[in-house]
Design a protein around this motif. Structure first.
Motif, PDB file in Angstrom:
ATOM      1  N   THR A   1      -5.641   7.822   1.030  1.00 48.85           N
ATOM      2  CA  THR A   1      -4.862   7.860   2.267  1.00 48.85           C
ATOM      3  C   THR A   1      -4.321   9.264   2.496  1.00 48.85           C
TER       4      THR A   1
ATOM      5  N   SER B   1       0.832  -1.207   0.000  1.00 47.80           N
ATOM      6  CA  SER B   1       0.000   0.000   0.000  1.00 47.80           C
ATOM      7  C   SER B   1       0.868   1.259   0.000  1.00 47.80           C
TER       8      SER B   1
ATOM      9  N   ILE C   1       1.355   4.192  -3.066  1.00 50.22           N
ATOM     10  CA  ILE C   1       1.310   5.655  -2.953  1.00 50.22           C
ATOM     11  C   ILE C   1       2.490   6.277  -3.690  1.00 50.22           C
TER      12      ILE C   1
ATOM     13  N   VAL D   1      -3.755  10.608  -1.223  1.00 55.42           N
ATOM     14  CA  VAL D   1      -3.291   9.775  -2.340  1.00 55.42           C
ATOM     15  C   VAL D   1      -3.812   8.362  -2.105  1.00 55.42           C
ATOM     16  N   ASN D   2      -4.465   7.812  -3.082  1.00 58.54           N
ATOM     17  CA  ASN D   2      -5.055   6.469  -2.963  1.00 58.54           C
ATOM     18  C   ASN D   2      -5.947   6.349  -1.726  1.00 58.54           C
TER      19      ASN D   2
ATOM     20  N   GLU E   1       2.338   7.076  -7.450  1.00 62.84           N
ATOM     21  CA  GLU E   1       1.571   8.230  -7.919  1.00 62.84           C
ATOM     22  C   GLU E   1       2.442   9.475  -8.061  1.00 62.84           C
TER      23      GLU E   1
ATOM     24  N   HIS F   1      -8.023   9.374   6.999  1.00 64.83           N
ATOM     25  CA  HIS F   1      -8.019   8.806   5.654  1.00 64.83           C
ATOM     26  C   HIS F   1      -9.442   8.707   5.105  1.00 64.83           C
TER      27      HIS F   1
END
Length: 447
Positions: free
Chosen positions: A185, A73, A77, A182-183, A80, A110
């Protein structure tokens, strides 16, 4: 600018691949690795590949383990962002600094995180901090501004040249973008040039980044020269802590002293912007990771030993949070003089200056003495870092802890203060104020 766009796309496509010979730490690192002589001297050659490290497992103590899903995970991030050379995640969002139940009591920042982050954080209650290290920060910002213009304050509208100038010329050479999603999060990420990070790890210019790497972090993308530089940084932290500690001490006292190096003189600690028990919380809740990070370095030094050698030969001793083993150090003048001589160059100069003032050595005589103790010789080669008369004179003093502390203050305080002020520009007033308020709330906490 239009001519640069194809290059930008090429750079994006050519994201650095992970070297095939890299392996990540398992639950226990090898013990008592034999370190090559003088691997931490200033003549360490430039490496082009991990196969050129001093030995196969060199620096594996830095690769602290998390579970695979959480690691994926975090790497997701990173994908990106534009290409980077080195990256790590750090702070309480990666490794806990309080009881596991604490994150359950706060609302998660988040908006829609991966399940792995929720599980690792036991409720997902912490923003995750990253440090991203490109070779050239202006090019990174040029790409990132086009991909993520909303990450930047008003400075972003002035272009990558202004952003990188503010990053490199003020404070510790770090540019922060906080409260970025991002994502799904919430993260805060810092951008720092490769050369700036390397110099801080080896010379302790500011301890702003070197100090973060004194504590367990999750390294996500590596570079061989920075692995060697960080190993030198960790060994320097042990030596510096030993100069501050008495003849006998415990593991937690050693790790607390190391952790506290970069907080000494930090205005955030002085003005209540950090939890006053932060250092104790970090060490208490991460004792296993501190052991993984430092044990091999401790046993490699000739002047420090565990009081109970049998304890460290027991299987899984590192996993026992209730253990707090006793250690002792050789307080002999020659041993301590060699440690002083091997402190990082910029920091060592500040220690020397403290004793120049104490001994009222005239400036010209002091400069001649420094010339004689330089790391390089008249032919441009590098000399072995062996203690000289001035180092031995310092080592005989009883006020070493006080003057080491003064040198740490001189190293940390100004860059840390400027970075705090710079945050108003880089994050923007609203986000900077939000971040300050959250820090102040933590500062009021009792645990």
């Amino acid at each position: 600018m239009s001519q640069l766009r194809p290059l930008a796309r090429i750079a994006w496509c050519r994201r650095p691949l992970l070297p095939a010979n890299r392996r990540y730490a398992t639950s226990q690192t090898p013990h008592s690795q034999s370190l090559p002589p003088d691997w931490d001297s200033d003549d360490t050659p430039t490496l082009s590949d991990f196969s050129e490290l001093p030995y196969k497992d060199f620096g594996k103590n830095q690769l602290i383990q998390t579970n695979e899903a959480f690691k994926r995970s975090l790497r997701g991030i990173l994908k990106e962002f534009p290409p980077i050379t080195y990256a790590f995640a750090y702070g309480s969002g990666v490794f806990p600094q309080s009881d596991a139940t604490a994150s359950l009591l706060r609302e998660s920042p988040h908006p829609n995180p991966p399940e792995a982050i929720l599980k690792w954080q036991k409720g997902g209650g912490k923003m995750i901090d990253f440090v991203l290290t490109p070779r050239f920060s202006q090019h990174f910002h040029w790409l990132n501004l086009r991909q993520h213009p909303d990450h930047y304050s008003f400075l972003g509208r002035l272009g990558s040249g202004v952003v990188s100038h503010v990053q490199d010329k003020y404070g510790a050479g770090v540019y922060f973008n906080p409260y970025i999603t991002v994502n799904g999060t919430m993260i805060k990420y810092a951008v720092v040039n490769f050369e700036t990070l390397y110099r801080d790890l080896t010379d302790w210019d500011t301890l702003y980044l070197a100090g973060r790497l004194h504590k367990p972090v999750k390294i996500l993308h590596e570079e061989p020269n920075l692995r060697v530089a960080n190993q030198r940084n960790l060994l320097s932290a042990v030596r510096c802590a030993l100069l501050l500690l008495p003849p006998t001490f415990t593991e937690k006292e050693l790790y607390s002293t190391i952790t506290g190096l970069s907080y000494t003189g930090d205005p955030r600690m002085t003005y209540g912007s950090e939890n006053p028990k932060k250092i104790d919380n970090i060490v208490t809740h991460q004792i296993r990771n501190f052991r993984l990070l430092y044990h091999d370095l401790i046993v490699s030094l000739p002047n420090i030993s565990y009081a109970d050698e049998k304890a460290i030969n027991k299987p899984d001793w590192m996993e026992d949070p209730k253990l707090d083993l006793q250690l002792s150090q050789d307080m002999g003048i020659e041993r301590r003089a060699n440690m002083i001589r091997r402190l990082p160059k910029s920091f060592r100069g500040k220690v020397y200056f403290q004793y120049q003032r104490k001994y009222t050595i005239p400036g010209r005589e002091f400069q001649e003495m420094l010339e004689a103790s330089k790391d390089d010789d008249a032919k441009g080669g590098l000399k072995k870092q062996v203690a000289g008369d001035f180092d031995r004179r310092i080592a005989a003093e009883t006020d070493i802890p006080m003057n080491i502390t003064k040198a740490i203050n001189q190293t940390v305080s100004w860059p840390a203060a400027v970075q705090s002020v710079k945050g108003i520009l880089t994050a923007g007033p609203a986000r900077a104020w939000k971040y300050l308020q959250e820090k102040r709330e933590k500062g009021k906490m009792k645990s």
